[in-house]
Design a protein around this motif. Structure first.
Motif, PDB file in Angstrom:
ATOM      1  N   LYS A   8       0.828  -1.194   0.000  1.00 23.57           N
ATOM      2  CA  LYS A   8       0.000   0.000   0.000  1.00 23.57           C
ATOM      3  C   LYS A   8       0.862   1.243   0.000  1.00 23.57           C
ATOM      4  CE  LYS A   8      -2.729   0.439   3.408  1.00 23.57           C
ATOM      5  NZ  LYS A   8      -3.749   0.207   4.380  1.00 23.57           N
ATOM      6  N   SER A  10       0.326   4.707   1.706  1.00 25.90           N
ATOM      7  CA  SER A  10      -0.653   5.317   2.590  1.00 25.90           C
ATOM      8  C   SER A  10      -0.054   6.360   3.511  1.00 25.90           C
ATOM      9  CB  SER A  10      -1.340   4.242   3.422  1.00 25.90           C
ATOM     10  OG  SER A  10      -0.434   3.652   4.313  1.00 25.90           O
ATOM     11  N   SER A  15      -5.331   5.318   1.801  1.00 23.17           N
ATOM     12  CA  SER A  15      -4.803   3.957   1.881  1.00 23.17           C
ATOM     13  C   SER A  15      -4.921   3.188   0.572  1.00 23.17           C
ATOM     14  CB  SER A  15      -5.519   3.202   2.999  1.00 23.17           C
ATOM     15  OG  SER A  15      -6.922   3.244   2.817  1.00 23.17           O
ATOM     16  N   THR A  17      -4.302   0.513  -1.942  1.00 27.12           N
ATOM     17  CA  THR A  17      -3.749  -0.793  -1.632  1.00 27.12           C
ATOM     18  C   THR A  17      -3.858  -1.711  -2.841  1.00 27.12           C
ATOM     19  OG1 THR A  17      -4.579  -0.463   0.619  1.00 27.12           O
ATOM     20  CG2 THR A  17      -3.847  -2.673   0.061  1.00 27.12           C
ATOM     21  N   LEU A  57       2.160   2.644  -6.469  1.00 27.04           N
ATOM     22  CA  LEU A  57       1.496   1.456  -5.935  1.00 27.04           C
ATOM     23  C   LEU A  57       1.868   0.208  -6.736  1.00 27.04           C
ATOM     24  CD1 LEU A  57      -0.600   0.367  -3.853  1.00 27.04           C
ATOM     25  CD2 LEU A  57      -2.331   0.756  -5.609  1.00 27.04           C
ATOM     26  N   CYS A 110     -12.885  -0.039  -4.760  1.00 27.45           N
ATOM     27  CA  CYS A 110     -11.895  -0.973  -5.279  1.00 27.45           C
ATOM     28  C   CYS A 110     -12.401  -1.626  -6.555  1.00 27.45           C
ATOM     29  CB  CYS A 110     -11.500  -2.012  -4.250  1.00 27.45           C
ATOM     30  SG  CYS A 110     -12.851  -2.882  -3.493  1.00 27.45           S
TER      31      CYS A 110
END
Length: 132
Positions: A8, A10, A15, A17, A57, A110
């Motif tokens: 992640k 963050s 956050s 991920t 990421l 997501c």
């Protein structure tokens, strides 16, 4: 769907991920995209959505044995911002088992994207010489 945490990017309020799933896909958790300058340019079919994540990421793909740098910006990465982030489009995750494995703040969502599609973004980078 079972998830494997890959990494992640963050801080206390954000956050994004990256997860690998047991369905040969990646689940990308990121910020909901609400900026009309971006959303008006996208064609997002029903059942899909987009999230914004730091480009960094994708360095966590290495934990799934995938190396290289994302250098090709095509689906599932549908837009690159000037601020070091990218917009990822995919199927909105609705699987209760998967959602139970994540903490998703209200300002995030997501998406699920195929591993093959993500790996295709890296293929060209693997063949190019390192200029850095």
């Amino acid at each position: 769907m079972q998830l494997t945490f890959l990494g992640k990017e963050s801080n206390p309020t954000e956050s994004p991920t990256l997860y690998a799933s047991d369905r040969d896909t990646y689940v990308v958790q990121g910020w909901k995209v609400t900026n009309p300058e971006i959303t008006d340019k996208l064609d997002v079919p029903s059942g899909q959505t987009v999230v914004e994540v730091p480009a960094a990421l994708f360095a966590h793909l290495a934990k799934d044995g995938v190396t290289g740098t994302v250098s090709t910006w095509t689906h599932p990465i549908v837009h690159v911002t000037g601020g070091g982030t990218c917009i990822v489009q995919g199927t909105r995750v609705g699987d209760r088992e998967a959602l139970g494995q994540m903490r998703i703040p209200d300002h995030e969502d997501c998406v699920e994207v195929s591993k093959a599609a993500v790996k295709a973004l890296l293929e060209e980078a693997a063949d190019e010489p390192d200029h850095g």
